[in-house]
Scaffold this active site. Structure first.
Site: not given
Ligand code: NAI
Length: 355
Positions: A80, A177, A179, A181
């Site tokens: 990392k 969340g 986002g 994923v």
């Molecule tokens: P993202 O940034 O696209 O989505 C995160 C979402 O959570 C956003 O919609 C945000 O508004 C929301 N959010 C933030 N704080 C919040 C809260 N207190 N309560 C409810 N919603 C809240 O991130 P992504 O890519 O969807 O990743 C989500 C999680 O999965 C992260 O922890 C990331 O590290 C993990 N992850 C993602 C991978 C990927 O392929 N994108 C791979 C492995 C892990």
């Protein structure tokens, strides 16, 4: 500061420090293990209160990548990188290329990609000066699609193991969340017949989920306590804590978010309440799994074994079943069993050894 005395230091194979005065770059690359293959792991660009915390983050995250790749059965080691500073102020193409040149100098033992503060576009800038990046638009692309598919496979294992259910029909799942994923997981669950409760800090995303998936909105501070079968954290880490565990009503916690357990104690508390926990780095490995071909296509590496991506992603379900069964047998929480299995897979002596 002594790296060797850091609580996060775990006999890491290599740690490199880089700086470039002209662009303000200060970066750390930590390579935990290359026993299974060259190390892979994204670059995190963020502000740290102290340099020691940045080193600790690089050490901890690189070890987690070793575990994730090993349990996903990949011939990839764990590494990392961390760039220290506020990406909003510091990030320039020049800085990203200076960083890319350092990555190139580290060479074949490490490949980097996206993480917090680094986008696919940033990776493409690095790619102008080094081949050792993954996740560009002409490579493996956006990993979140595959992460979501992997999470669904994992949810299937959880439903089978804890709920004695072979499908999601009528099952209630709380997705925290929405986002990249979380939205995809919600859509897959909705298509499979599940009923959804959702929360996001962005009200527009919640409205979209209500409209498209018939999801029931819930306040962000209450979603962990929703009356559902499975709680699926897909936002930030640390949602499972001493404070939240007593309030969880679901029978299982399984989602994409990294580092869901705020402390080892939170995991033990879940196990005491018979709430099944799917270790995050096992269930969210779909992105890394999907990048295998691009990773192996880099110079000096062996081509990937031709196992179709769908099958590799489905392996998450099998691996979770194995972890759940062994954890039950030994009377330990699943995350303790997963860590011990991962350590063995990378040739380390497990801190806790099980039969
Ligand atoms: P993202 O940034 O696209 O989505 C995160 C979402 O959570 C956003 O919609 C945000 O508004 C929301 N959010 C933030 N704080 C919040 C809260 N207190 N309560 C409810 N919603 C809240 O991130 P992504 O890519 O969807 O990743 C989500 C999680 O999965 C992260 O922890 C990331 O590290 C993990 N992850 C993602 C991978 C990927 O392929 N994108 C791979 C492995 C892990």
């Amino acid at each position: 500061m002594s790296i060797w005395r850091s609580a996060e230091f775990d006999d890491h194979e290599q740690v490199c420090f880089f700086s470039d005065e002209e662009t303000g770059l200060r970066a750390i690359v930590a390579i935990h293990s290359t026993v299974r293959g060259p190390a892979g792991g994204g670059t995190r660009f963020k502000t740290y209160a102290t340099d020691e915390l940045a080193v600790d983050d690089a050490l901890r995250l690189s070890r987690a990548m070793s575990y994730k790749s090993a349990l996903a059965g990949l011939p990839i080691g764990g590494g990392k990188a961390v760039i220290i500073g506020d990406p909003g102020k510091l990030k320039t193409p020049e800085l990203l290329m200076a960083f890319g040149r350092f990555i190139d100098r580290v060479g074949n033992v490490y490949t980097t990609g996206e993480d917090v503060g680094i986008s696919m576009a940033d990776v493409e800038v690095m790619n102008r000066v080094t081949r050792y990046v993954a996740g560009t638009s002409d490579g493996a692309g956006d990993p979140s699609i595959h992460t979501a598919t992997g999470v669904l496979h994992g949810l299937r294992a959880v439903a089978e193991f804890r709920l004695n259910r072979e499908n999601f029909d009528g099952m209630k799942v709380a997705v925290q969340g929405l986002g990249s994923v979380g939205t995809r997981v919600a859509r897959l669950l909705h298509d499979a017949g599940a009923r959804l409760v959702v929360a996001d800090v962005d009200p527009e995303k919640v409205k979209m989920a209500a409209r498209e998936f018939g999801a029931e909105p819930m306040a962000t501070e209450d979603i962990h306590a929703a009356s559902v079968d499975i709680f699926c954290p897909c936002a930030l880490g640390g949602t499972i804590s001493r404070q939240t565990v007593p309030e969880i009503r679901a029978r299982a916690v399984a989602g994409a978010a990294n580092n869901q357990l705020a402390s080892p104690e939170a995991g033990e508390m879940l196990a005491e309440r018979r709430i099944l926990f799917a270790p995050d780095y096992v269930i969210n490995a779909g992105g890394v799994i999907s990048g295998l071909e691009a990773f192996q296509a880099m110079p000096g590496r062996k081509p990937a074994e031709a196992i179709p991506l769908d099958l590799r992603l489905a392996g998450i379900r099998d691996r979770l079943h194995e972890i759940f069964a062994k954890a039950d047998e030994e009377g330990v929480p699943p995350e303790v069993m997963a860590e011990s299995m991962a350590q063995e897979l990378i040739g380390r002596k497990p801190a806790r050894q099980f039969a």
